[in-house]
Design a protein around this motif. Structure first.
Motif, PDB file in Angstrom:
ATOM      1  N   GLU A  70       0.828  -1.213   0.000  1.00 36.76           N
ATOM      2  CA  GLU A  70       0.000   0.000   0.000  1.00 36.76           C
ATOM      3  C   GLU A  70       0.862   1.263   0.000  1.00 36.76           C
ATOM      4  OE1 GLU A  70      -3.589  -0.047   2.548  1.00 36.76           O
ATOM      5  OE2 GLU A  70      -2.961  -2.093   3.025  1.00 36.76           O
ATOM      6  N   LEU A  71       2.067   1.176   0.529  1.00 35.73           N
ATOM      7  CA  LEU A  71       2.971   2.321   0.547  1.00 35.73           C
ATOM      8  C   LEU A  71       3.446   2.683  -0.855  1.00 35.73           C
ATOM      9  CD1 LEU A  71       5.175   1.572   3.676  1.00 35.73           C
ATOM     10  CD2 LEU A  71       3.025   2.827   3.550  1.00 35.73           C
ATOM     11  N   LEU A  72       3.473   1.674  -1.727  1.00 36.08           N
ATOM     12  CA  LEU A  72       3.987   1.903  -3.080  1.00 36.08           C
ATOM     13  C   LEU A  72       2.892   2.153  -4.102  1.00 36.08           C
ATOM     14  CD1 LEU A  72       6.736  -0.859  -3.021  1.00 36.08           C
ATOM     15  CD2 LEU A  72       7.001   1.596  -2.599  1.00 36.08           C
ATOM     16  N   ASP A  73       1.667   2.259  -3.663  1.00 38.13           N
ATOM     17  CA  ASP A  73       0.529   2.456  -4.554  1.00 38.13           C
ATOM     18  C   ASP A  73       0.219   3.948  -4.702  1.00 38.13           C
ATOM     19  OD1 ASP A  73      -1.623   2.022  -6.190  1.00 38.13           O
ATOM     20  OD2 ASP A  73      -2.980   1.437  -4.567  1.00 38.13           O
ATOM     21  N   PHE A  74       1.071   4.639  -5.485  1.00 36.02           N
ATOM     22  CA  PHE A  74       0.880   6.068  -5.725  1.00 36.02           C
ATOM     23  C   PHE A  74       1.324   6.410  -7.145  1.00 36.02           C
ATOM     24  CE2 PHE A  74       5.195   5.728  -4.313  1.00 36.02           C
ATOM     25  CZ  PHE A  74       5.890   6.770  -4.914  1.00 36.02           C
ATOM     26  N   GLU A  75       0.821   7.504  -7.678  1.00 31.85           N
ATOM     27  CA  GLU A  75       1.136   7.948  -9.033  1.00 31.85           C
ATOM     28  C   GLU A  75       2.488   8.632  -9.073  1.00 31.85           C
ATOM     29  OE1 GLU A  75      -0.683   7.424 -11.858  1.00 31.85           O
ATOM     30  OE2 GLU A  75      -2.051   6.233 -10.621  1.00 31.85           O
TER      31      GLU A  75
END
Length: 77
Positions: A70-75
């Motif tokens: 979830e920490l790496l789920d960004f644009e």
């Protein structure tokens, strides 16, 4: 560090801060939950000022009560 790395760290930091606020956690809460991260580390990460080890990512996820993915789920544009 080059410009692209700086931008990625800033966006990652913004994402981490959003996750923390969405969970209703303070930086102190994250420190208490993880036991391996300091408040200064969290602040630096949220402000895009710190590049860190993979183990810190795991500790950060623990502190935020989320899965590491979830920490790496960004644009990143």
């Amino acid at each position: 560090m080059d410009v692209l790395q700086n931008e990625i760290l800033k966006k990652f930091g913004q994402h981490i801060k959003e996750l923390r606020l969405k969970s209703g956690l303070t930086q102190d809460d994250v420190v208490l939950n993880s036991s391996k991260i300091t408040k200064a580390t969290i602040s630096d990460i949220e402000n895009g000022k710190r590049n860190f080890a993979f183990t810190t990512l795991i500790d950060l996820a623990k502190g935020l009560n989320v899965l590491p993915k979830e920490l790496l789920d960004f644009e990143m544009d």
